[in-house]
Design an enzyme around this catalytic site. Structure first.
Site, PDB file in Angstrom:
ATOM      1  N   GLU A 185      42.153  38.337  39.917  1.00  0.00           N
ATOM      2  CA  GLU A 185      42.550  38.196  41.416  1.00  0.00           C
ATOM      3  C   GLU A 185      41.394  37.791  42.141  1.00  0.00           C
ATOM      4  O   GLU A 185      40.603  38.833  42.597  1.00  0.00           O
ATOM      5  CB  GLU A 185      43.281  39.438  42.014  1.00  0.00           C
ATOM      6  CG  GLU A 185      44.601  39.459  41.441  1.00  0.00           C
ATOM      7  CD  GLU A 185      45.821  40.172  42.289  1.00  0.00           C
ATOM      8  OE1 GLU A 185      46.744  39.722  42.556  1.00  0.00           O
ATOM      9  OE2 GLU A 185      45.093  41.242  43.114  1.00  0.00           O
ATOM     10  N   HIS A 223      43.417  47.270  43.179  1.00  0.00           N
ATOM     11  CA  HIS A 223      43.739  46.204  43.906  1.00  0.00           C
ATOM     12  C   HIS A 223      42.660  45.774  45.105  1.00  0.00           C
ATOM     13  O   HIS A 223      42.277  46.958  45.567  1.00  0.00           O
ATOM     14  CB  HIS A 223      45.148  46.293  44.629  1.00  0.00           C
ATOM     15  CG  HIS A 223      45.667  45.063  45.236  1.00  0.00           C
ATOM     16  ND1 HIS A 223      45.070  44.817  46.268  1.00  0.00           N
ATOM     17  CD2 HIS A 223      46.558  44.006  44.815  1.00  0.00           C
ATOM     18  CE1 HIS A 223      45.916  43.505  46.822  1.00  0.00           C
ATOM     19  NE2 HIS A 223      46.705  43.018  45.722  1.00  0.00           N
TER      20      HIS A 223
END
Ligand code: PGA
Length: 249
Positions: A175, A104
């Site tokens: 993302e 992430h």
């Protein structure tokens, strides 16, 4: 070619991954999980709850026997070792996690490298976790026209040496870092273009996961079923109303 007929059925079911980060307390993670479990309906999208590490055991008990899956937000690079403060993927499995978020941008911002991410992928696959691999460029990369180059390196390091059977178990989440809250959502067409590129780079036809300011109002526009079958959601997953609206959109 990755993405076979056997995937067709599961490709129909949308996925909402709730990344609660470190935003709530253990007590609030638990309360929220309880409400989501009570109100989740079979026709809703598959929900994967990723509470903080400290709440995993308690949330696992709440989700036991439900259709909602449990995921961790990170893992150690090894199964066991002298790694103070790290969490073993074997223990994540023992706690009931089926998924783990890897790479992430919050972790990358703390210094996590593509090489460490590759190790985390391998150890997760070995221990039976399904990795959710996050890739995405920063705004500065975008402005320099380097979005694809950055994502290519992230993917290549993670992907190389993996067996096709392992690659198929990975959910790839695109993302764009600049679109993550409080950044604004990007136009779905921009995300679709990168999804096409990622699918070419990884030689897969399976739709991906999208993340970055996804909300009940825009989730349908992103989850077209062709480019994206699921969303990785931070801010809009922090209340039961919003999370369930995402799962029903
Ligand atoms: P956001 O976060 O939905 O709040 O933009 C997404 C993420 O960080 O994965």
């Amino acid at each position: 070619m990755i993405g076979t007929v056997s995937n067709t059925r599961t490709a129909m079911k949308r996925i909402i991954i709730a990344n609660w980060k470190m935003q709530l307390s253990v007590a609030r993670d638990v309360r929220l999980a309880r409400v989501v479990r009570r109100r989740h309906r079979p026709a809703d999208a598959q929900i994967i709850l990723c509470p903080s590490f400290s709440a995993l055991a308690a949330v696992a008990k709440i989700l036991h026997g439900s259709r909602i899956a449990l995921g961790a937000q990170n893992t150690a690079t090894q199964e066991r070792g002298k790694l103070t403060g790290e969490v073993s993927p074997r223990d994540l499995v023992a706690l009931g996690c089926r998924y783990v978020i890897i790479g992430h941008s919050d972790r990358r911002a703390l210094g996590e490298t593509n090489a460490q991410i590759a190790s985390k992928l391998r150890v997760s696959l070995r221990t039976g976790l399904k990795p959710i691999l996050c890739v995405g460029e920063k705004l500065a990369d975008r402005r320099r026209g380097r979005s694809l180059a950055v994502v290519r390196v992230q993917l290549r390091t993670a992907w190389q040496d993996l067996r096709p059977v392992d690659r198929r178990r990975i959910l790839i989440a695109y993302e764009p870092v600049w679109a993550i809250s409080p950044g604004g959502p990007i136009a779905p067409a921009q995300a679709f273009a990168m999804a096409e590129a990622i699918r070419r780079l990884t030689n897969t036809r399976r739709p991906l996961i999208y993340g970055g300011s996804v909300k009940p109002a825009n989730v349908r526009a992103f989850l077209d079923g062709r480019h994206f079958r699921g969303a990785l959601v931070g801010q809009a997953s922090l209340t039961a109303d919003s999370l369930l609206a995402l799962a029903r959109a």
